[in-house]
Write a protein that holds these residues in place. Sequence first.
Motif, PDB file in Angstrom:
ATOM      1  N   SER A 297       0.922  -1.300   0.068  1.00 46.64           N
ATOM      2  CA  SER A 297      -0.096  -0.355   0.447  1.00 46.64           C
ATOM      3  C   SER A 297       0.748   1.450   0.043  1.00 46.64           C
ATOM      4  CB  SER A 297      -1.027   0.001   1.696  1.00 46.64           C
ATOM      5  OG  SER A 297      -1.301   1.030   1.394  1.00 46.64           O
ATOM      6  N   ARG A 298       0.659   2.452  -0.366  1.00 52.47           N
ATOM      7  CA  ARG A 298       1.326   3.399  -1.007  1.00 52.47           C
ATOM      8  C   ARG A 298       1.120   4.252   0.321  1.00 52.47           C
ATOM      9  NH1 ARG A 298       5.444   2.589  -4.010  1.00 52.47           N
ATOM     10  NH2 ARG A 298       4.693   1.851  -6.139  1.00 52.47           N
ATOM     11  N   ASP A 299       0.102   4.005   1.174  1.00 58.57           N
ATOM     12  CA  ASP A 299      -0.398   4.525   2.039  1.00 58.57           C
ATOM     13  C   ASP A 299       0.575   4.560   3.855  1.00 58.57           C
ATOM     14  OD1 ASP A 299      -2.613   6.443   1.123  1.00 58.57           O
ATOM     15  OD2 ASP A 299      -3.761   4.915   1.331  1.00 58.57           O
ATOM     16  N   GLU A 300       1.133   2.804   2.985  1.00 51.90           N
ATOM     17  CA  GLU A 300       2.229   2.728   4.640  1.00 51.90           C
ATOM     18  C   GLU A 300       2.649   3.077   5.083  1.00 51.90           C
ATOM     19  OE1 GLU A 300       3.603  -1.552   3.877  1.00 51.90           O
ATOM     20  OE2 GLU A 300       3.816  -1.534   1.625  1.00 51.90           O
ATOM     21  N   PRO A 301       3.596   3.212   5.698  1.00 45.79           N
ATOM     22  CA  PRO A 301       4.869   4.100   6.504  1.00 45.79           C
ATOM     23  C   PRO A 301       6.206   3.646   6.200  1.00 45.79           C
ATOM     24  CG  PRO A 301       3.509   3.830   8.354  1.00 45.79           C
ATOM     25  CD  PRO A 301       2.824   2.280   6.797  1.00 45.79           C
ATOM     26  N   THR A 302       6.964   4.362   5.362  1.00 47.52           N
ATOM     27  CA  THR A 302       8.037   4.197   4.154  1.00 47.52           C
ATOM     28  C   THR A 302       9.379   5.001   5.366  1.00 47.52           C
ATOM     29  OG1 THR A 302       7.880   6.231   3.282  1.00 47.52           O
ATOM     30  CG2 THR A 302       6.871   4.736   2.088  1.00 47.52           C
ATOM     31  N   TYR A 303      10.410   4.322   4.735  1.00 47.40           N
ATOM     32  CA  TYR A 303      11.939   4.863   5.602  1.00 47.40           C
ATOM     33  C   TYR A 303      12.941   5.300   4.216  1.00 47.40           C
ATOM     34  CZ  TYR A 303      15.726   4.293   7.423  1.00 47.40           C
ATOM     35  OH  TYR A 303      17.984   4.572   8.531  1.00 47.40           O
ATOM     36  N   THR A 304      13.445   6.425   5.015  1.00 52.41           N
ATOM     37  CA  THR A 304      14.494   6.565   3.219  1.00 52.41           C
ATOM     38  C   THR A 304      15.035   6.761   3.840  1.00 52.41           C
ATOM     39  OG1 THR A 304      12.516   8.219   2.691  1.00 52.41           O
ATOM     40  CG2 THR A 304      15.150   8.933   1.962  1.00 52.41           C
ATOM     41  N   MET A 305      16.751   6.204   3.112  1.00 51.91           N
ATOM     42  CA  MET A 305      17.819   6.175   3.144  1.00 51.91           C
ATOM     43  C   MET A 305      18.931   6.391   2.591  1.00 51.91           C
ATOM     44  SD  MET A 305      18.817   2.070   4.122  1.00 51.91           S
ATOM     45  CE  MET A 305      20.862   2.245   4.624  1.00 51.91           C
TER      46      MET A 305
ATOM     47  N   THR B 211      19.693   6.821  -2.553  1.00 50.69           N
ATOM     48  CA  THR B 211      18.194   7.109  -1.655  1.00 50.69           C
ATOM     49  C   THR B 211      17.935   5.752  -2.421  1.00 50.69           C
ATOM     50  OG1 THR B 211      17.254   9.322  -2.863  1.00 50.69           O
ATOM     51  CG2 THR B 211      18.787   9.730  -0.880  1.00 50.69           C
ATOM     52  N   ILE B 212      17.085   5.528  -1.393  1.00 54.42           N
ATOM     53  CA  ILE B 212      16.055   4.413  -1.342  1.00 54.42           C
ATOM     54  C   ILE B 212      15.100   4.389  -0.548  1.00 54.42           C
ATOM     55  CG2 ILE B 212      16.998   2.716  -0.029  1.00 54.42           C
ATOM     56  CD1 ILE B 212      15.725   0.119  -1.732  1.00 54.42           C
ATOM     57  N   VAL B 213      13.854   3.979  -0.717  1.00 50.47           N
ATOM     58  CA  VAL B 213      12.715   4.318  -0.122  1.00 50.47           C
ATOM     59  C   VAL B 213      11.887   3.212   0.066  1.00 50.47           C
ATOM     60  CG1 VAL B 213      10.448   5.882   0.489  1.00 50.47           C
ATOM     61  CG2 VAL B 213      11.758   7.031  -1.414  1.00 50.47           C
ATOM     62  N   MET B 214      12.131   2.225   1.329  1.00 43.85           N
ATOM     63  CA  MET B 214      11.153   0.728   1.587  1.00 43.85           C
ATOM     64  C   MET B 214      10.156   1.122   2.758  1.00 43.85           C
ATOM     65  SD  MET B 214      14.714  -0.609   3.897  1.00 43.85           S
ATOM     66  CE  MET B 214      16.022   0.982   3.475  1.00 43.85           C
ATOM     67  N   THR B 215       9.714   0.479   2.818  1.00 46.25           N
ATOM     68  CA  THR B 215       8.037   0.313   3.652  1.00 46.25           C
ATOM     69  C   THR B 215       8.944   0.117   5.181  1.00 46.25           C
ATOM     70  OG1 THR B 215       9.128  -2.404   4.013  1.00 46.25           O
ATOM     71  CG2 THR B 215       6.897  -1.250   2.227  1.00 46.25           C
ATOM     72  N   GLU B 216       8.609   0.999   6.359  1.00 48.57           N
ATOM     73  CA  GLU B 216       8.766   0.637   7.407  1.00 48.57           C
ATOM     74  C   GLU B 216       8.968  -0.603   7.998  1.00 48.57           C
ATOM     75  OE1 GLU B 216       6.975   2.154  11.321  1.00 48.57           O
ATOM     76  OE2 GLU B 216       7.716   3.987  10.293  1.00 48.57           O
ATOM     77  N   TRP B 217       8.582  -1.635   7.847  1.00 45.91           N
ATOM     78  CA  TRP B 217       8.073  -3.283   7.822  1.00 45.91           C
ATOM     79  C   TRP B 217      10.136  -3.590   7.536  1.00 45.91           C
ATOM     80  CZ3 TRP B 217       9.043  -7.549   5.291  1.00 45.91           C
ATOM     81  CH2 TRP B 217       9.265  -9.045   5.486  1.00 45.91           C
ATOM     82  N   ILE B 218       9.729  -3.457   6.593  1.00 49.74           N
ATOM     83  CA  ILE B 218      11.385  -4.951   5.628  1.00 49.74           C
ATOM     84  C   ILE B 218      12.732  -3.412   6.658  1.00 49.74           C
ATOM     85  CG2 ILE B 218      12.270  -2.693   3.328  1.00 49.74           C
ATOM     86  CD1 ILE B 218      12.468  -6.803   4.378  1.00 49.74           C
ATOM     87  N   ALA B 219      12.721  -2.081   7.145  1.00 50.04           N
ATOM     88  CA  ALA B 219      13.376  -1.738   7.311  1.00 50.04           C
ATOM     89  C   ALA B 219      14.117  -1.539   8.867  1.00 50.04           C
ATOM     90  CB  ALA B 219      13.317  -0.112   7.528  1.00 50.04           C
ATOM     91  N   LYS B 220      13.019  -2.235   9.825  1.00 51.21           N
ATOM     92  CA  LYS B 220      13.002  -2.546  11.267  1.00 51.21           C
ATOM     93  C   LYS B 220      13.311  -4.342  10.714  1.00 51.21           C
ATOM     94  CE  LYS B 220       9.205  -0.373  12.475  1.00 51.21           C
ATOM     95  NZ  LYS B 220       7.764  -0.133  13.357  1.00 51.21           N
ATOM     96  N   GLN B 221      12.887  -5.084   9.647  1.00 46.78           N
ATOM     97  CA  GLN B 221      13.135  -6.027   9.756  1.00 46.78           C
ATOM     98  C   GLN B 221      15.229  -6.437   9.359  1.00 46.78           C
ATOM     99  OE1 GLN B 221      11.649  -9.398  10.191  1.00 46.78           O
ATOM    100  NE2 GLN B 221      10.368  -8.441  10.611  1.00 46.78           N
ATOM    101  N   LYS B 222      15.346  -5.660   8.589  1.00 46.56           N
ATOM    102  CA  LYS B 222      16.837  -5.532   8.175  1.00 46.56           C
ATOM    103  C   LYS B 222      17.503  -4.715   9.022  1.00 46.56           C
ATOM    104  CE  LYS B 222      16.323  -7.277   4.442  1.00 46.56           C
ATOM    105  NZ  LYS B 222      17.049  -8.498   3.985  1.00 46.56           N
ATOM    106  N   GLY B 223      17.423  -3.748  10.114  1.00 48.36           N
ATOM    107  CA  GLY B 223      18.073  -3.672  11.269  1.00 48.36           C
ATOM    108  C   GLY B 223      18.299  -2.382  11.062  1.00 48.36           C
ATOM    109  N   LEU B 224      17.612  -1.461  10.248  1.00 50.22           N
ATOM    110  CA  LEU B 224      17.660  -0.152   9.863  1.00 50.22           C
ATOM    111  C   LEU B 224      17.245   0.629  10.907  1.00 50.22           C
ATOM    112  CD1 LEU B 224      17.895  -0.259   6.565  1.00 50.22           C
ATOM    113  CD2 LEU B 224      19.211   0.402   7.637  1.00 50.22           C
ATOM    114  N   LEU B 225      15.328   0.136  11.386  1.00 46.42           N
ATOM    115  CA  LEU B 225      15.598   1.096  12.779  1.00 46.42           C
ATOM    116  C   LEU B 225      15.398   0.796  13.365  1.00 46.42           C
ATOM    117  CD1 LEU B 225      12.309   1.554  10.369  1.00 46.42           C
ATOM    118  CD2 LEU B 225      14.172   3.857  10.956  1.00 46.42           C
TER     119      LEU B 225
END
Length: 70
Positions: A2-10, A56-70
Amino acid sequence: MSRDEPTYTMACIFMPYETGLAVQLIDPASGEQLWIPYSQVHEMHGRKIGERTEGTIVMTEWIAKQKGLL
């Protein structure tokens, strides 16, 4: 996705390796190499600088958490 879900940019360094399902990048803060599934990517922007591509990459917040970025 969903484009409405939180994202993480790095900021990242894109590796020259990718598959049809994922892109490999380096987190400059930790030096860690990560594979990010395209299904979890909203946007990617890069610029070739010498031998490497920085951007830069904009990814879902979920995958950022899974990868230990958040």
